[in-house]
Scaffold this motif. Structure first.
Motif, PDB file in Angstrom:
ATOM      1  N   TYR A   9       0.838  -1.210   0.000  1.00 38.76           N
ATOM      2  CA  TYR A   9       0.000   0.000   0.000  1.00 38.76           C
ATOM      3  C   TYR A   9       0.871   1.257   0.000  1.00 38.76           C
ATOM      4  N   ALA A  10       1.865   1.295   0.887  1.00 35.41           N
ATOM      5  CA  ALA A  10       2.710   2.475   1.013  1.00 35.41           C
ATOM      6  C   ALA A  10       3.446   2.781  -0.287  1.00 35.41           C
ATOM      7  N   TYR A  11       3.998   1.757  -0.915  1.00 29.06           N
ATOM      8  CA  TYR A  11       4.804   1.973  -2.113  1.00 29.06           C
ATOM      9  C   TYR A  11       3.959   2.185  -3.368  1.00 29.06           C
ATOM     10  N   GLU A  12       2.662   1.949  -3.274  1.00 28.03           N
ATOM     11  CA  GLU A  12       1.763   2.242  -4.398  1.00 28.03           C
ATOM     12  C   GLU A  12       1.050   3.581  -4.248  1.00 28.03           C
ATOM     13  N   HIS A  13       0.851   4.049  -2.988  1.00 26.07           N
ATOM     14  CA  HIS A  13       0.008   5.220  -2.773  1.00 26.07           C
ATOM     15  C   HIS A  13       0.706   6.424  -2.146  1.00 26.07           C
ATOM     16  N   VAL A  14       1.764   6.230  -1.408  1.00 32.16           N
ATOM     17  CA  VAL A  14       2.367   7.322  -0.631  1.00 32.16           C
ATOM     18  C   VAL A  14       3.585   7.881  -1.365  1.00 32.16           C
ATOM     19  N   PRO A  15       3.573   9.170  -1.699  1.00 27.97           N
ATOM     20  CA  PRO A  15       4.659   9.767  -2.500  1.00 27.97           C
ATOM     21  C   PRO A  15       6.060   9.514  -1.955  1.00 27.97           C
ATOM     22  N   PHE A  16       6.243   9.615  -0.654  1.00 30.89           N
ATOM     23  CA  PHE A  16       7.566   9.422  -0.062  1.00 30.89           C
ATOM     24  C   PHE A  16       8.144   8.061  -0.431  1.00 30.89           C
ATOM     25  N   TYR A  17       7.337   7.025  -0.313  1.00 32.11           N
ATOM     26  CA  TYR A  17       7.816   5.668  -0.603  1.00 32.11           C
ATOM     27  C   TYR A  17       7.934   5.425  -2.104  1.00 32.11           C
ATOM     28  N   LYS A  18       7.006   5.964  -2.885  1.00 40.44           N
ATOM     29  CA  LYS A  18       7.062   5.791  -4.336  1.00 40.44           C
ATOM     30  C   LYS A  18       8.351   6.369  -4.914  1.00 40.44           C
ATOM     31  N   ASP A  19       8.836   7.461  -4.303  1.00 44.86           N
ATOM     32  CA  ASP A  19      10.058   8.102  -4.798  1.00 44.86           C
ATOM     33  C   ASP A  19      11.329   7.362  -4.391  1.00 44.86           C
ATOM     34  N   LEU A  20      11.222   6.412  -3.464  1.00 41.84           N
ATOM     35  CA  LEU A  20      12.411   5.703  -2.989  1.00 41.84           C
ATOM     36  C   LEU A  20      12.894   4.627  -3.963  1.00 41.84           C
ATOM     37  N   VAL A  21      11.991   4.075  -4.747  1.00 38.12           N
ATOM     38  CA  VAL A  21      12.351   2.980  -5.655  1.00 38.12           C
ATOM     39  C   VAL A  21      11.775   3.263  -7.044  1.00 38.12           C
ATOM     40  N   ASP A  22      12.362   2.654  -8.039  1.00 37.51           N
ATOM     41  CA  ASP A  22      11.881   2.848  -9.411  1.00 37.51           C
ATOM     42  C   ASP A  22      11.392   1.557 -10.056  1.00 37.51           C
ATOM     43  N   MET A 256      -0.390   7.492   7.581  1.00 39.10           N
ATOM     44  CA  MET A 256       1.053   7.746   7.556  1.00 39.10           C
ATOM     45  C   MET A 256       1.759   6.413   7.794  1.00 39.10           C
ATOM     46  N   PRO A 257       1.956   5.627   6.766  1.00 41.78           N
ATOM     47  CA  PRO A 257       2.588   4.310   6.961  1.00 41.78           C
ATOM     48  C   PRO A 257       4.071   4.458   7.328  1.00 41.78           C
ATOM     49  N   PHE A 258       4.523   3.575   8.200  1.00 42.65           N
ATOM     50  CA  PHE A 258       5.944   3.508   8.541  1.00 42.65           C
ATOM     51  C   PHE A 258       6.426   2.091   8.217  1.00 42.65           C
ATOM     52  N   VAL A 259       7.195   1.986   7.147  1.00 47.10           N
ATOM     53  CA  VAL A 259       7.633   0.691   6.638  1.00 47.10           C
ATOM     54  C   VAL A 259       9.153   0.588   6.753  1.00 47.10           C
ATOM     55  N   ARG A 260       9.609  -0.456   7.466  1.00 49.24           N
ATOM     56  CA  ARG A 260      11.042  -0.658   7.720  1.00 49.24           C
ATOM     57  C   ARG A 260      11.655   0.652   8.247  1.00 49.24           C
TER      58      ARG A 260
END
Length: 397
Positions: A9-22, A256-260
């Motif tokens: 969810y975080a890496y699909e919806h939250v800008p901060f996480y989406k910008d971390l990986v390509d 506000m997800p907190f992942v790893r």
């Protein structure tokens, strides 16, 4: 949610996480480790756009946290997600210590503003809270009188604050609260000696609850002393070169997800244990020191302040739990102030000698100034008691 679902969810919806990986991540270990500095620098993009209307309609709960540096972080929760996050903790409180949500409790808070003024006392249906800033002896006595009138069944409090209360009540020959059955300690590390002193004075059960505002409860102490991971609320792992940096993934907060998320604490996770309480959840063994608690040397090298924990442990082993509280301040290279709260004054000289002998096994000789005090107080800035502080940091940058 599972850790994998919240991460997806975080890496699909939250800008901060989406910008971390390509690219799409397929295995857990490939998700990046994030820390508080990264989150603080990108705080606006850690928010999920899915909850923008809830934010604009003021339907989200705000929790303000200040860590060891005193820098604030505004954590947002949706009410139902926050309730789900707290439910495992309430279940454990009931199971282990007979505490229910309707039981009257006392607690302390750092800062709350009401109509432009700092709130000093907060009263709810089942709770009575107090501002913990500037806890003078007269203020402690005033709070104690209010507590006696309120008559709580339990209390959630930081160790340094309840130890201050213990000392003030002893000095004035005042009895503990009459119907207090349980004290939950949170927010600071505590020695076994300090916990015993609290339990002995108040005559009730005392347990640790380890958590953070970003995720709520991380681990909870059972009656047998095991600090069990709250697996229904968080996924906990250790990362880093020594695999002792505690990293959490919150399983409920989609706002506000907190992942790893590396929270700055150090410790080990114990699996496949046999705790008498029957829990199969992993246990955490926390270090007193945090990841940024370094002793800085004149030559530019540094060593971790864990060595002071070892020194204190050896003193307590030799003198049968003599040190209740301690704080060590590095004033300059090879110069330290050591503040100790001890059980027996006649042991001062021997404690100093043993402290020096054990320290010098690890480090070169330094100048130590010993101060024996009745109690150590939390910081006015953070509301917490830091057991180690280095004032030599800036000279090494």
């Amino acid at each position: 949610m599972t850790k994998d679902k919240i991460a997806e969810y975080a890496y699909e919806h939250v800008p901060f996480y989406k910008d971390l990986v390509d690219k799409k991540i397929k295995i857990w270990k490939d998700y990046p480790i994030v820390d508080k500095v990264m989150v603080r620098q990108n705080i606006d993009s850690v928010f999920s756009p899915e909850y923008m209307m809830d934010l604009l309609s003021d339907r989200l709960e705000h929790v303000m946290t200040s860590g060891s540096t005193g820098e604030c972080l505004d954590i947002l929760w949706k009410k139902d997600q926050n309730i789900k996050s707290l439910l495992p903790l309430w279940n454990k409180r009931k199971k282990y210590y007979g505490i229910l949500p309707k039981d009257k409790r006392c607690y302390f808070f750092t800062t709350k503003i009401l109509e432009g003024e700092d709130l000093q006392v907060e009263e709810t249906k089942y709770g009575l809270g107090f501002n913990k800033m500037d806890l003078s002896k007269s203020k402690v006595l005033e709070i104690y009188n209010k507590m006696v009138e309120f008559n709580p069944k339990w209390m959630i409090v930081q160790p340094s604050i309840i130890l201050l209360f213990t000392n003030v009540l002893k000095a004035h020959s005042l009895p503990p609260l009459p119907d207090l059955k349980y004290i939950e300690l949170t927010g600071e590390r505590i020695t076994g000696e300090a916990k015993s002193a609290i339990a002995d004075f108040f005559g009730c059960k005392v347990a640790d609850q380890y958590g953070c505002y970003e995720a709520n409860s991380i681990a909870y102490e059972c009656p047998y002393g095991g600090l069990h991971v709250m697996t229904e609320n968080v996924y906990v792992e250790t990362v880093g070169e020594n695999e002792d940096d505690i990293c959490i993934t919150s399983l409920h907060n989609k706002v506000m997800p907190f992942v790893r998320y590396k929270i700055g604490d150090k410790g080990k996770i114990i699996h496949n244990h046999k705790c008498p309480c029957g829990s199969q959840e992993p246990m955490i063994k926390l270090n007193m020191a945090r990841e940024n608690d370094w002793i800085y040397n004149r030559d530019g090298t540094k060593c971790h302040s864990d060595l002071f924990c070892s020194v204190i442990d050896k003193i307590n082993l030799a003198f049968q739990q003599a040190v209740i509280q301690y704080q060590i301040i590095q004033k300059d290279y090879n110069e330290f102030d050591v503040y100790l709260v001890i059980d027996e004054e006649e042991e001062m000289d021997m404690i100093q000698q043993l402290f020096l002998e054990n320290y010098e096994k690890y480090q070169e000789k330094s100048r130590f100034h010993f101060f024996f005090v009745n109690c150590l107080y939390p910081s006015e800035k953070t509301g917490k008691l830091a057991w180690f502080i280095s004032n030599a940091k800036e000279k090494n940058i």
